[in-house]
Motif scaffolding. Structure first.
Motif, mmCIF file in Angstrom:
data_model
loop_
_atom_site.group_PDB
_atom_site.id
_atom_site.type_symbol
_atom_site.label_atom_id
_atom_site.label_comp_id
_atom_site.label_asym_id
_atom_site.label_seq_id
_atom_site.Cartn_x
_atom_site.Cartn_y
_atom_site.Cartn_z
ATOM 1 N N GLN A 265 -2.252 -0.137 -3.353
ATOM 2 C CA GLN A 265 -0.966 -0.442 -2.719
ATOM 3 C C GLN A 265 -1.037 -1.796 -2.026
ATOM 4 O OE1 GLN A 265 0.222 2.108 0.511
ATOM 5 N NE2 GLN A 265 2.402 1.713 0.193
ATOM 6 N N ASN A 266 -0.013 -2.611 -2.235
ATOM 7 C CA ASN A 266 0.110 -3.908 -1.571
ATOM 8 C C ASN A 266 0.730 -3.694 -0.200
ATOM 9 O OD1 ASN A 266 0.582 -6.513 -0.737
ATOM 10 N ND2 ASN A 266 2.088 -6.994 -2.329
ATOM 11 N N ILE A 267 -0.062 -3.864 0.866
ATOM 12 C CA ILE A 267 0.445 -3.639 2.223
ATOM 13 C C ILE A 267 0.686 -4.964 2.947
ATOM 14 C CG2 ILE A 267 -0.545 -1.349 2.457
ATOM 15 C CD1 ILE A 267 -2.880 -2.501 3.931
ATOM 16 N N THR A 268 0.785 -6.071 2.192
ATOM 17 C CA THR A 268 1.165 -7.342 2.791
ATOM 18 C C THR A 268 2.680 -7.505 2.700
ATOM 19 O OG1 THR A 268 0.981 -8.646 0.735
ATOM 20 C CG2 THR A 268 -1.043 -8.262 1.994
ATOM 21 N N THR A 269 3.177 -8.651 3.144
ATOM 22 C CA THR A 269 4.628 -8.908 3.137
ATOM 23 C C THR A 269 5.054 -9.821 1.993
ATOM 24 O OG1 THR A 269 4.285 -10.746 4.692
ATOM 25 C CG2 THR A 269 4.796 -8.571 5.622
ATOM 26 N N SER A 270 4.152 -10.132 1.076
ATOM 27 C CA SER A 270 4.494 -11.016 -0.039
ATOM 28 C C SER A 270 3.985 -10.418 -1.339
ATOM 29 C CB SER A 270 3.876 -12.405 0.174
ATOM 30 O OG SER A 270 2.468 -12.319 0.256
ATOM 31 N N PRO A 271 4.598 -10.796 -2.472
ATOM 32 C CA PRO A 271 4.142 -10.249 -3.764
ATOM 33 C C PRO A 271 2.733 -10.731 -4.092
ATOM 34 C CG PRO A 271 6.322 -11.264 -3.940
ATOM 35 C CD PRO A 271 5.773 -11.657 -2.613
ATOM 36 N N MET A 272 2.062 -9.944 -4.917
ATOM 37 C CA MET A 272 0.716 -10.275 -5.381
ATOM 38 C C MET A 272 0.696 -10.308 -6.902
ATOM 39 S SD MET A 272 -2.016 -8.125 -3.128
ATOM 40 C CE MET A 272 -2.365 -8.507 -1.416
ATOM 41 N N PHE A 273 -0.043 -11.262 -7.424
ATOM 42 C CA PHE A 273 -0.319 -11.281 -8.862
ATOM 43 C C PHE A 273 -1.700 -10.672 -9.063
ATOM 44 C CE2 PHE A 273 -2.405 -13.416 -12.459
ATOM 45 C CZ PHE A 273 -1.576 -12.992 -13.485
ATOM 46 N N MET A 274 -1.747 -9.509 -9.705
ATOM 47 C CA MET A 274 -3.013 -8.813 -9.899
ATOM 48 C C MET A 274 -3.728 -9.427 -11.092
ATOM 49 S SD MET A 274 -2.615 -6.903 -7.360
ATOM 50 C CE MET A 274 -4.109 -5.921 -7.483
ATOM 51 N N GLU A 275 -4.678 -10.290 -10.778
ATOM 52 C CA GLU A 275 -5.400 -11.004 -11.834
ATOM 53 C C GLU A 275 -6.404 -10.109 -12.548
ATOM 54 O OE1 GLU A 275 -8.605 -14.521 -11.643
ATOM 55 O OE2 GLU A 275 -6.576 -15.155 -11.092
ATOM 56 N N LYS A 276 -7.107 -9.270 -11.790
ATOM 57 C CA LYS A 276 -8.106 -8.394 -12.402
ATOM 58 C C LYS A 276 -8.331 -7.172 -11.520
ATOM 59 C CE LYS A 276 -12.561 -9.125 -12.140
ATOM 60 N NZ LYS A 276 -13.945 -9.623 -12.288
ATOM 61 N N VAL A 277 -8.347 -6.018 -12.154
ATOM 62 C CA VAL A 277 -8.758 -4.778 -11.496
ATOM 63 C C VAL A 277 -9.708 -4.084 -12.466
ATOM 64 C CG1 VAL A 277 -8.058 -2.585 -10.491
ATOM 65 C CG2 VAL A 277 -6.572 -4.574 -10.253
ATOM 66 N N SER A 278 -10.989 -4.126 -12.165
ATOM 67 C CA SER A 278 -11.992 -3.579 -13.072
ATOM 68 C C SER A 278 -12.930 -2.665 -12.311
ATOM 69 C CB SER A 278 -12.781 -4.699 -13.767
ATOM 70 O OG SER A 278 -13.486 -5.463 -12.808
ATOM 71 N N LEU A 279 -13.608 -1.819 -13.048
ATOM 72 C CA LEU A 279 -14.583 -0.891 -12.477
ATOM 73 C C LEU A 279 -15.964 -1.274 -12.977
ATOM 74 C CD1 LEU A 279 -15.230 1.699 -10.876
ATOM 75 C CD2 LEU A 279 -14.874 2.988 -12.990
ATOM 76 N N GLU A 280 -16.853 -1.583 -12.042
ATOM 77 C CA GLU A 280 -18.247 -1.877 -12.378
ATOM 78 C C GLU A 280 -19.041 -0.586 -12.236
ATOM 79 O OE1 GLU A 280 -19.632 -5.027 -9.935
ATOM 80 O OE2 GLU A 280 -18.130 -6.478 -10.646
ATOM 81 N N PRO A 281 -19.429 0.034 -13.364
ATOM 82 C CA PRO A 281 -20.080 1.346 -13.280
ATOM 83 C C PRO A 281 -21.512 1.240 -12.790
ATOM 84 C CG PRO A 281 -20.028 0.600 -15.551
ATOM 85 C CD PRO A 281 -19.282 -0.436 -14.748
ATOM 86 N N SER A 282 -22.038 2.366 -12.347
ATOM 87 C CA SER A 282 -23.447 2.418 -11.969
ATOM 88 C C SER A 282 -24.300 2.396 -13.232
ATOM 89 C CB SER A 282 -23.732 3.681 -11.149
ATOM 90 O OG SER A 282 -23.465 4.844 -11.926
ATOM 91 N N ILE A 283 -25.610 2.360 -13.049
ATOM 92 C CA ILE A 283 -26.522 2.173 -14.177
ATOM 93 C C ILE A 283 -26.490 3.350 -15.145
ATOM 94 C CG2 ILE A 283 -28.494 3.180 -12.957
ATOM 95 C CD1 ILE A 283 -30.245 1.069 -14.295
ATOM 96 N N MET A 284 -26.018 4.504 -14.707
ATOM 97 C CA MET A 284 -26.050 5.692 -15.557
ATOM 98 C C MET A 284 -24.805 5.863 -16.423
ATOM 99 S SD MET A 284 -27.719 8.599 -13.061
ATOM 100 C CE MET A 284 -27.567 9.812 -14.361
ATOM 101 N N TYR A 285 -23.780 5.030 -16.211
ATOM 102 C CA TYR A 285 -22.493 5.269 -16.873
ATOM 103 C C TYR A 285 -22.033 4.066 -17.677
ATOM 104 C CZ TYR A 285 -21.881 9.457 -13.993
ATOM 105 O OH TYR A 285 -22.031 10.671 -13.399
ATOM 106 N N ASN A 286 -21.268 4.354 -18.719
ATOM 107 C CA ASN A 286 -20.447 3.372 -19.414
ATOM 108 C C ASN A 286 -18.998 3.636 -19.049
ATOM 109 O OD1 ASN A 286 -22.513 2.020 -20.874
ATOM 110 N ND2 ASN A 286 -22.576 3.715 -22.351
ATOM 111 N N VAL A 287 -18.194 2.571 -18.981
ATOM 112 C CA VAL A 287 -16.810 2.725 -18.554
ATOM 113 C C VAL A 287 -15.868 2.224 -19.631
ATOM 114 C CG1 VAL A 287 -16.773 0.483 -17.384
ATOM 115 C CG2 VAL A 287 -15.156 2.277 -16.691
ATOM 116 N N ALA A 288 -14.738 2.896 -19.774
ATOM 117 C CA ALA A 288 -13.667 2.483 -20.677
ATOM 118 C C ALA A 288 -12.380 2.421 -19.873
ATOM 119 C CB ALA A 288 -13.525 3.461 -21.842
ATOM 120 N N GLU A 289 -11.715 1.247 -19.897
ATOM 121 C CA GLU A 289 -10.454 1.091 -19.177
ATOM 122 C C GLU A 289 -9.312 1.694 -19.992
ATOM 123 O OE1 GLU A 289 -9.558 -2.703 -17.674
ATOM 124 O OE2 GLU A 289 -11.555 -3.070 -16.824
#
Length: 416
Positions: free
Chosen positions: A199-223
């Motif tokens: 959630q954007n809790i600021t007072t201005s719009p945001m451009f979401m450039e990247k939202v990624s998940l860096e998994p731990s060593i035991m997992y592979n991730v698929a977006e």
């Protein structure tokens, strides 16, 4: 009689200004009707105003930029930049000038000065300039402490400092939810679905450039935040990934244990480290911010001593017609079990076969497969329940209800 010594004025002047992007200038329109006293004067003044947009003078839009007048809002994850200038206001040469800039937070004190060497001399009307940068990693009160020391022509050592206080605010509210699901049929462990609500809790719009998940060593991730159209991957949020103030967006990820860990780990118990989110955004005129969450942890489901999972099950079956399912029984304990299978009918599900069948001994971390036959007497989405496993060694019974669901339809519907 008390004599108060006059306070000595310093020869140097310190100025500090935060470096940030300018903002668009907005003009408040003031209009009136032609029959009013000013007539068309106010409208003409707006048209002649260089800050208004031609043809849209009554709109609060401007083509000019305004420099910041104060420190403004600083958000966690952004880079704080400041310009520091020390000017010689006197008519004499000042020697051994040392400028030091520290940032005091609630937990630490950071030195932001680019150089620790003193300037040999500073002539009148000359200045020493420095630009400092710091990526803000804490919220709360921050104090920029600027200290200046120098030596006058008479050899007197002088020292002064100034404090600049500002607040660091939280830009995003991040909430995570974990969902456990069955992985592929050959694996003992489960896939994990992670839903991240940002959630954007600021007072201005945001451009979401990247939202990624860096998994731990035991997992592979698929977006799971994109769809394939005409062979191209497109974001589910569209081409413009702007997040308006107070808006929330959900991101979904699927984590699967790596093959080398899946067999060794067996059934994951307790708290498991999943990974961390990496969020990059831009605001206003391209100001960049970045946040990384701490390591996300989920409470893995506990299966007890015996785990029962379905290997194969049909999606749709005919009412009152037998169908087969394949079950996998895994001994998750550290002891050998002697299991007996009992099948209990429900109002809609009826098992075909002999209940109370001996399954034999099952060693620790071992599995066996069973093919069972059943039928449903009621149409609709029916839940498969009524399996019981009893360990004859400890006289302990494990109950399995709502194992899966199957869609039961009329035979005429399925034929069509």
């Amino acid at each position: 009689m008390d004599v108060t010594q006059p306070k000595q004025e310093h020869l140097l002047a310190l100025k500090v200004m935060r470096l940030t992007k300018p903002t668009l200038f907005t003009n408040i329109p003031v209009t009136c009707e032609e029959r009013d006293l000013p007539g068309d004067l106010l409208n003409q003044l707006m048209k002649d105003d260089p800050s208004t947009v031609k043809g849209a003078e009554t709109l609060m839009l401007g083509e000019m930029l305004t420099l910041p007048q104060n420190f403004g809002n600083i958000f966690l994850g952004e880079t704080f930049s400041s310009y520091i200038s020390v000017h010689n206001d006197s008519h004499q040469v000042v020697k051994d000038i040392l400028v030091k800039a520290d940032l005091q937070t609630s937990s630490q004190r950071l030195n932001l000065s680019a150089s620790t060497a003193a300037v040999a001399e500073l002539k009148p009307d000359c200045c020493i300039d420095d630009v400092i940068h710091h990526e803000v990693k804490e919220i709360g009160t921050h104090i920029l402490v600027c200290a200046v020391s120098y030596t006058t022509q008479t050899g007197e050592k002088m020292y002064f400092r100034k404090f600049f206080k500002f607040q660091v605010l939280k830009p995003l509210d991040v909430k995570t939810k974990f969902y456990n699901a069955e992985s592929d049929l050959s694996s003992v462990t489960d896939e994990v679905f992670l839903e991240a609500q940002i959630q954007n809790i600021t007072t201005s719009p945001m451009f979401m450039e990247k939202v990624s998940l860096e998994p731990s060593i035991m997992y592979n991730v698929a977006e799971l935040n994109a769809v394939s159209r005409s062979g191209e991957s497109m974001s589910t949020f569209g081409t413009r990934t702007y997040l308006q103030p107070m808006d929330t967006r959900q991101y979904l990820y699927c984590l699967k244990p790596k093959q080398e860990f899946a067999e060794k780990a067996g059934v994951i118990k307790g708290v498991t480290v999943i990974g961390k989110l990496d969020i990059v955004w831009k605001t206003n005129l391209g100001e960049r911010g970045r946040l990384q969450t701490s390591q996300l942890q989920r409470m893995a489901p506990g299966y007890g001593d015996v785990r029962l999972s379905l290997e194969t099950i049909p999606d749709t079956v005919n009412v009152e017609e037998p169908f087969d399912i394949t079950c996998k029984i895994t001994n998750c304990s550290e002891r050998t079990m002697d299991l007996v299978l009992e099948m209990c009918n429900t109002n809609s599900i009826h098992w075909c076969g002999v209940s109370g069948r001996q399954l034999g001994k099952l060693h620790p971390i071992s599995s066996l497969h069973l093919t069972l036959t059943l039928l449903s007497s009621v149409q609709g989405l029916q839940s498969i329940s009524g399996l019981r496993l009893t360990d004859t060694f400890l006289k302990r019974t494990y109950e399995y209800d709502d194992i899966a669901q199957v869609c039961v339809v009329s035979s005429k519907i399925k034929e069509n």
